[in-house]
Design a protein around this motif. Sequence first.
Motif, mmCIF file in Angstrom:
data_model
loop_
_atom_site.group_PDB
_atom_site.id
_atom_site.type_symbol
_atom_site.label_atom_id
_atom_site.label_comp_id
_atom_site.label_asym_id
_atom_site.label_seq_id
_atom_site.Cartn_x
_atom_site.Cartn_y
_atom_site.Cartn_z
ATOM 1 N N PHE A 76 69.046 35.125 32.643
ATOM 2 C CA PHE A 76 70.396 35.336 32.124
ATOM 3 C C PHE A 76 71.325 34.217 32.589
ATOM 4 N N ILE A 77 71.297 33.927 33.873
ATOM 5 C CA ILE A 77 72.170 32.891 34.437
ATOM 6 C C ILE A 77 71.796 31.507 33.908
ATOM 7 N N SER A 78 70.512 31.186 33.885
ATOM 8 C CA SER A 78 70.105 29.841 33.442
ATOM 9 C C SER A 78 70.453 29.625 31.970
ATOM 10 N N SER A 79 70.269 30.634 31.141
ATOM 11 C CA SER A 79 70.622 30.499 29.719
ATOM 12 C C SER A 79 72.115 30.269 29.552
ATOM 13 N N TYR A 97 63.072 25.001 27.664
ATOM 14 C CA TYR A 97 62.186 26.051 28.168
ATOM 15 C C TYR A 97 61.397 25.536 29.373
ATOM 16 N N LYS A 98 60.913 24.305 29.275
ATOM 17 C CA LYS A 98 60.165 23.697 30.382
ATOM 18 C C LYS A 98 61.047 23.632 31.630
ATOM 19 N N PHE A 99 62.302 23.238 31.449
ATOM 20 C CA PHE A 99 63.249 23.155 32.555
ATOM 21 C C PHE A 99 63.470 24.532 33.176
ATOM 22 N N VAL A 100 63.736 25.525 32.363
ATOM 23 C CA VAL A 100 63.991 26.888 32.859
ATOM 24 C C VAL A 100 62.782 27.392 33.638
ATOM 25 N N GLU A 101 61.596 27.177 33.119
ATOM 26 C CA GLU A 101 60.382 27.633 33.794
ATOM 27 C C GLU A 101 60.104 26.841 35.076
ATOM 28 N N LEU A 102 60.421 25.558 35.047
ATOM 29 C CA LEU A 102 60.160 24.685 36.189
ATOM 30 C C LEU A 102 60.944 25.111 37.429
ATOM 31 N N ILE A 103 62.194 25.489 37.223
ATOM 32 C CA ILE A 103 63.004 25.840 38.393
ATOM 33 C C ILE A 103 63.079 27.343 38.651
ATOM 34 N N LYS A 131 82.896 25.598 39.796
ATOM 35 C CA LYS A 131 83.599 26.753 40.381
ATOM 36 C C LYS A 131 83.604 27.928 39.397
ATOM 37 N N GLU A 132 83.894 27.638 38.127
ATOM 38 C CA GLU A 132 83.914 28.695 37.115
ATOM 39 C C GLU A 132 82.549 29.364 36.972
ATOM 40 N N ILE A 133 81.511 28.571 36.887
ATOM 41 C CA ILE A 133 80.175 29.142 36.726
ATOM 42 C C ILE A 133 79.784 29.937 37.959
ATOM 43 N N SER A 134 80.141 29.447 39.114
ATOM 44 C CA SER A 134 79.868 30.186 40.343
ATOM 45 C C SER A 134 80.581 31.542 40.318
ATOM 46 N N GLU A 135 81.829 31.552 39.869
ATOM 47 C CA GLU A 135 82.579 32.807 39.779
ATOM 48 C C GLU A 135 81.966 33.751 38.744
ATOM 49 N N ILE A 136 81.570 33.212 37.614
ATOM 50 C CA ILE A 136 80.959 34.041 36.571
ATOM 51 C C ILE A 136 79.684 34.688 37.089
ATOM 52 N N THR A 137 78.859 33.909 37.792
ATOM 53 C CA THR A 137 77.578 34.448 38.271
ATOM 54 C C THR A 137 77.763 35.478 39.365
ATOM 55 N N THR A 138 78.828 35.367 40.140
ATOM 56 C CA THR A 138 79.015 36.318 41.236
ATOM 57 C C THR A 138 79.925 37.490 40.884
#
Length: 180
Positions: free
Chosen positions: A139-142, A107-113, A165-172
């Motif tokens: 949504f993306i960070s989780s 949670y600290k990491f997600v909030e930090l960035i 590459k896969e995560i980039s494709e999923i997010t876009t």
Amino acid sequence: PKIMIKEAFLKLLLEKDIQHITVRELCEKAHINRGTFYSHYLDVYDLKEKIEDELLNKITLSITETLSKAENLTDSYIFLTVFELIKNNSELSELILEKSSNFSVLYKFVELIKKIYIEYYKKYYPNTPLDKLERYYLFISSGCITILREWMLKNMQTSLEELAKEISEITTKGIGYLNN
């Protein structure tokens, strides 16, 4: 001595939960005296927090630098740089990402960035309301955290490049990712 303490602590964490690690045991494993430990840390929980903060700061710096160099939102370089940092700190990263009891650091990491990414998204979507940008980021960070946990549990079998590459494709592409 800090490096010796950190290494001994991480080894002990692989064997047992933090609540079962004593300062005495840690000092024996690190070959230092208790005074040396207490000159740097209050207790094992303070040590754990400082180690986590160190990794989170490295990741935050890496993300900030990477986003400043990224050409667009679909650039898999964004994910690759962060994943390389996590892999290079794999022992610590595994402890943070794999331990289900460690959601506070996630949670600290997600909030930090979050702020960093929200500003980045605003460059490409300046008219999008803040709450919508925040939901997208969460949504993306989780999803990224969950994928990284699985990747580590499966002994990092997929290459970093392929994973990024896969995560980039999923997010876009969203659900369209499944068409490939």
